[in-house]
Design a protein around this motif. Structure first.
Motif, short mmCIF file in Angstrom:
data_model
loop_
_atom_site.label_atom_id
_atom_site.label_comp_id
_atom_site.label_asym_id
_atom_site.label_seq_id
_atom_site.Cartn_x
_atom_site.Cartn_y
_atom_site.Cartn_z
N ALA A 129 1.03 -1.05 0.19
CA ALA A 129 0.10 0.12 -0.37
C ALA A 129 1.08 1.53 -0.39
CB ALA A 129 -1.25 -0.02 1.12
N CYS A 130 2.34 1.34 0.35
CA CYS A 130 2.99 2.03 0.44
C CYS A 130 3.91 2.27 -1.15
CB CYS A 130 3.60 2.68 1.83
SG CYS A 130 2.26 2.72 2.90
N SER A 131 3.97 1.58 -1.76
CA SER A 131 4.28 1.63 -3.01
C SER A 131 4.62 3.20 -3.82
CB SER A 131 4.62 0.49 -4.13
OG SER A 131 3.07 0.74 -4.31
N LEU A 132 5.30 3.28 -4.97
CA LEU A 132 5.06 4.26 -4.95
C LEU A 132 3.66 4.07 -6.13
CD1 LEU A 132 5.68 7.46 -5.91
CD2 LEU A 132 7.48 6.64 -8.09
N GLN A 133 3.40 2.97 -6.55
CA GLN A 133 1.89 2.98 -7.40
C GLN A 133 1.14 2.84 -6.64
OE1 GLN A 133 2.45 -0.59 -9.88
NE2 GLN A 133 0.51 -0.79 -11.09
N ALA A 134 1.52 2.38 -5.93
CA ALA A 134 0.48 2.56 -4.64
C ALA A 134 -0.16 3.74 -4.52
CB ALA A 134 -0.05 1.94 -3.73
N LEU A 135 0.78 4.59 -4.11
CA LEU A 135 0.52 5.99 -3.62
C LEU A 135 0.08 7.35 -4.12
CD1 LEU A 135 3.73 6.43 -1.58
CD2 LEU A 135 1.18 6.18 -0.58
N HIS A 136 0.56 6.33 -5.50
CA HIS A 136 0.31 7.96 -6.73
C HIS A 136 -1.51 7.27 -6.89
CE1 HIS A 136 3.05 9.97 -9.11
NE2 HIS A 136 4.15 8.95 -9.33
N ASN B 53 -0.71 11.01 5.41
CA ASN B 53 -1.70 12.28 4.50
C ASN B 53 -1.22 12.09 2.69
OD1 ASN B 53 -3.66 13.00 6.60
ND2 ASN B 53 -1.35 14.31 7.37
N ILE B 54 -2.08 12.44 1.87
CA ILE B 54 -1.68 12.57 0.28
C ILE B 54 -2.14 13.79 -0.27
CG2 ILE B 54 -1.38 11.68 -1.56
CD1 ILE B 54 -1.96 9.20 -0.46
N ALA B 55 -2.04 14.87 -0.32
CA ALA B 55 -2.23 15.74 -0.45
C ALA B 55 -1.70 16.74 -2.01
CB ALA B 55 -2.12 17.04 0.09
N HIS B 56 -2.27 17.55 -3.03
CA HIS B 56 -1.95 18.97 -3.62
C HIS B 56 -1.06 19.75 -2.81
CE1 HIS B 56 -3.10 15.77 -6.90
NE2 HIS B 56 -2.37 16.82 -7.65
N GLN C 10 8.85 12.34 3.94
CA GLN C 10 7.84 13.03 3.29
C GLN C 10 8.22 12.50 1.89
OE1 GLN C 10 7.99 16.93 3.98
NE2 GLN C 10 7.93 17.57 5.82
N VAL C 11 7.54 12.56 0.94
CA VAL C 11 7.95 10.96 -0.24
C VAL C 11 6.93 12.76 -1.18
CG1 VAL C 11 7.45 9.53 -1.47
CG2 VAL C 11 7.33 9.70 1.08
N VAL C 12 8.02 12.80 -2.53
CA VAL C 12 7.06 13.91 -2.84
C VAL C 12 6.72 12.70 -4.81
CG1 VAL C 12 8.05 14.90 -5.48
CG2 VAL C 12 9.15 15.56 -3.12
N LEU C 13 5.56 12.70 -4.75
CA LEU C 13 4.27 11.38 -5.90
C LEU C 13 4.79 12.21 -7.03
CD1 LEU C 13 1.81 10.81 -3.80
CD2 LEU C 13 3.22 9.51 -3.43
#
Length: 156
Positions: free
Chosen positions: A26-33, A50-53, A74-77
């Motif tokens: 659930a925390c892979s880059l693809q899943a977070l995207h 938290n995921i946000a623009h 902090q991960v940049v998507l």
């Protein structure tokens, strides 16, 4: 502070507690995207995300913060941002608590910065000052995931 990229977690030398989170499907880059903006927290987990623009802006317009109880990942998507930081703890310096465990420094001294792009991440432990969402060349939209891990759960 630890920096890395979700595609090469083995190079980041993360503590096991953080590695266990970031290697969850659930925390892979693809899943977070694929996730919609908002908060998610697995049942029983001592962390949430938290995921946000957000909009980046010049560094002089951004605040510098630190936490005392929570560790950030902090991960940049999508997009890019510069995060200013310092390697010295600011615990004990004069700060205003804007929200629970969100302390804003009045006179920050940040001697370093890092440019993050899609998949890149940085961790900030309690006491580590950071100024996120600074623009690289001009203000832009960035989408990011911010994991919040209760630091006391990482010990022992």
């Amino acid at each position: 502070m630890i920096i890395g990229n979700l595609h090469s977690l083995e190079m980041a030398t993360l503590p096991n507690a953080l590695l266990q989170i970031l290697t969850l499907p659930a925390c892979s880059l693809q899943a977070l995207h694929a996730r919609e903006d908002g908060r998610f927290q697995p049942v029983g987990a001592a962390w949430f995300c938290n995921i946000a623009h957000a909009n980046t802006s010049p560094a002089h317009e951004r605040h510098t913060e630190f936490h005392q109880q929570w560790l950030d990942i902090q991960v940049v998507l999508e997009g890019e941002e510069i995060i200013g930081f310092d390697t010295r703890s600011v615990v004990g310096q004069h700060a205003v608590e804007r929200k629970p465990d969100l302390f804003i420094l009045e006179n920050p001294c940040l001697s370093n910065q890092i440019l993050l792009r899609s998949g890149d991440f940085v961790t900030f432990a309690p006491g580590e000052p950071h100024r996120a969402l600074c623009c690289n060349q001009r203000p832009a939209v960035v989408r990011k995931a911010v994991f919040k891990i209760l630091f006391s759960t990482m010990k022992g």
